[in-house]
Design a protein around this motif. Structure first.
Motif, mmCIF file in Angstrom:
data_model
loop_
_atom_site.group_PDB
_atom_site.id
_atom_site.type_symbol
_atom_site.label_atom_id
_atom_site.label_comp_id
_atom_site.label_asym_id
_atom_site.label_seq_id
_atom_site.Cartn_x
_atom_site.Cartn_y
_atom_site.Cartn_z
ATOM 1 N N ALA A 10 40.906 40.291 37.991
ATOM 2 C CA ALA A 10 39.909 40.867 37.068
ATOM 3 C C ALA A 10 40.457 42.130 36.409
ATOM 4 C CB ALA A 10 38.611 41.161 37.811
ATOM 5 N N LYS A 11 41.098 42.977 37.195
ATOM 6 C CA LYS A 11 41.671 44.227 36.677
ATOM 7 C C LYS A 11 42.750 43.936 35.635
ATOM 8 C CE LYS A 11 44.298 48.193 38.411
ATOM 9 N NZ LYS A 11 44.864 48.804 39.624
ATOM 10 N N LYS A 12 43.632 43.005 35.938
ATOM 11 C CA LYS A 12 44.701 42.653 35.007
ATOM 12 C C LYS A 12 44.113 42.118 33.696
ATOM 13 C CE LYS A 12 48.949 39.825 34.714
ATOM 14 N NZ LYS A 12 49.078 40.085 33.336
ATOM 15 N N TYR A 13 43.094 41.278 33.788
ATOM 16 C CA TYR A 13 42.462 40.716 32.597
ATOM 17 C C TYR A 13 41.827 41.825 31.754
ATOM 18 C CZ TYR A 13 40.172 37.225 29.710
ATOM 19 O OH TYR A 13 39.777 36.444 28.650
ATOM 20 N N LEU A 14 41.193 42.786 32.413
ATOM 21 C CA LEU A 14 40.587 43.926 31.720
ATOM 22 C C LEU A 14 41.634 44.670 30.896
ATOM 23 C CD1 LEU A 14 37.841 45.824 31.783
ATOM 24 C CD2 LEU A 14 39.311 47.254 33.222
ATOM 25 N N LEU A 51 39.651 45.457 27.368
ATOM 26 C CA LEU A 51 38.200 45.312 27.473
ATOM 27 C C LEU A 51 37.588 46.513 28.174
ATOM 28 C CD1 LEU A 51 38.201 41.583 28.614
ATOM 29 C CD2 LEU A 51 37.636 42.456 26.331
ATOM 30 N N LYS A 52 36.269 46.592 28.116
ATOM 31 C CA LYS A 52 35.524 47.621 28.853
ATOM 32 C C LYS A 52 34.924 47.033 30.124
ATOM 33 C CE LYS A 52 36.116 50.658 25.592
ATOM 34 N NZ LYS A 52 37.217 51.569 25.668
ATOM 35 N N MET A 111 34.534 38.096 36.524
ATOM 36 C CA MET A 111 35.403 36.963 36.852
ATOM 37 C C MET A 111 34.888 36.238 38.093
ATOM 38 S SD MET A 111 38.284 37.153 34.840
ATOM 39 C CE MET A 111 39.714 36.578 35.675
ATOM 40 N N LYS A 112 34.961 34.904 38.023
ATOM 41 C CA LYS A 112 34.708 34.048 39.186
ATOM 42 C C LYS A 112 35.773 32.975 39.188
ATOM 43 C CE LYS A 112 29.756 33.943 40.006
ATOM 44 N NZ LYS A 112 28.562 33.116 39.942
ATOM 45 N N ASP A 113 36.395 32.787 40.328
ATOM 46 C CA ASP A 113 37.429 31.768 40.463
ATOM 47 C C ASP A 113 38.514 31.906 39.391
ATOM 48 O OD1 ASP A 113 36.056 30.602 42.663
ATOM 49 O OD2 ASP A 113 34.727 29.579 41.253
ATOM 50 N N GLY A 114 38.835 33.152 39.036
ATOM 51 C CA GLY A 114 39.883 33.414 38.065
ATOM 52 C C GLY A 114 39.502 33.131 36.625
ATOM 53 N N ILE A 115 38.220 32.856 36.387
ATOM 54 C CA ILE A 115 37.742 32.535 35.045
ATOM 55 C C ILE A 115 36.850 33.673 34.553
ATOM 56 C CG2 ILE A 115 36.374 30.919 33.663
ATOM 57 C CD1 ILE A 115 37.116 28.803 35.835
ATOM 58 N N PRO A 116 37.137 34.224 33.358
ATOM 59 C CA PRO A 116 36.261 35.274 32.820
ATOM 60 C C PRO A 116 34.951 34.655 32.312
ATOM 61 C CG PRO A 116 38.018 34.772 31.260
ATOM 62 C CD PRO A 116 38.274 33.947 32.486
ATOM 63 N N GLU A 121 26.484 36.836 40.580
ATOM 64 C CA GLU A 121 26.492 36.544 42.012
ATOM 65 C C GLU A 121 27.846 35.993 42.441
ATOM 66 O OE1 GLU A 121 24.026 34.244 45.491
ATOM 67 O OE2 GLU A 121 23.349 34.054 43.432
ATOM 68 N N GLY A 122 28.476 36.683 43.389
ATOM 69 C CA GLY A 122 29.772 36.272 43.894
ATOM 70 C C GLY A 122 30.951 36.601 42.991
ATOM 71 N N ALA A 123 30.714 37.349 41.925
ATOM 72 C CA ALA A 123 31.758 37.654 40.952
ATOM 73 C C ALA A 123 32.549 38.903 41.343
ATOM 74 C CB ALA A 123 31.142 37.866 39.569
ATOM 75 N N TYR A 124 33.700 39.010 40.697
ATOM 76 C CA TYR A 124 34.527 40.209 40.785
ATOM 77 C C TYR A 124 34.499 40.869 39.416
ATOM 78 C CZ TYR A 124 36.034 38.618 45.301
ATOM 79 O OH TYR A 124 36.036 38.231 46.620
ATOM 80 N N ILE A 125 34.264 42.172 39.420
ATOM 81 C CA ILE A 125 34.048 42.938 38.201
ATOM 82 C C ILE A 125 35.198 43.922 38.007
ATOM 83 C CG2 ILE A 125 32.466 44.537 37.020
ATOM 84 C CD1 ILE A 125 31.193 41.785 37.825
#
Length: 147
Positions: free
Chosen positions: A7-11, A16-17, A21-26, A50-54
């Motif tokens: 998630a951090k790398k994608y940000l 992005l601000k 991410m869930k299961d590697g999908i934004p 729910e269950g996501a990484y931010i």
């Protein structure tokens, strides 16, 4: 790479601000500043949280209240307030951050962020959302009751 790291790398890679991410999908992304990205996802796409990484740029108490209530698994943020950490530590949420501060400043850097002030006056998410919506009306971001 772990889920929070993805998630951090994608940000960062996409300038992005906020990214959800869930299961590697934004599932949700934003380039908006302030509480608006978290508020929008919470009020319009709660199921994504729910269950996501931010990964977020700035996390104050208001964002922490919304995200913890939604059941996220982890958050990375560049800047986090002490009050946000206190909220997130009450839940089994993985928290990583670059810098911790007593409170989030407003955009001019001369006072506490108005949303941080609102979050300190309320005890629950319903009161917080009402306060955020009133703030949005004051600054012309959205109309009352728009979700």
């Amino acid at each position: 790479m772990d889920k929070l790291g993805i998630a951090k790398k994608y940000l960062y890679d996409n300038d992005l601000k906020l990214v959800v991410m869930k299961d590697g999908i934004p599932l949700a992304i934003s380039t908006d500043r302030g509480i608006k990205p978290v508020y929008d996802v919470y009020t319009k796409e709660l199921h994504h949280l729910e269950g996501a990484y931010i990964a977020d740029r700035v996390t104050g108490k208001a964002a922490a209240m919304l995200l913890s209530e939604a059941g996220i698994k982890g958050i990375y943020t560049d800047l986090i307030s002490d009050a946000a950490i206190e909220i997130l530590e009450q839940y089994p949420i993985l928290v990583e951050y670059k810098k911790r501060v007593p409170y989030i400043l407003n955009r001019e850097g001369n006072d506490m962020c108005p949303i941080e002030k609102i979050s300190r006056r309320v005890d629950d998410v319903e009161g917080l959302i009402k306060g955020i919506e009133e703030f949005f009306v004051q600054v012309g971001t959205t109309r009352r009751g728009a979700r």
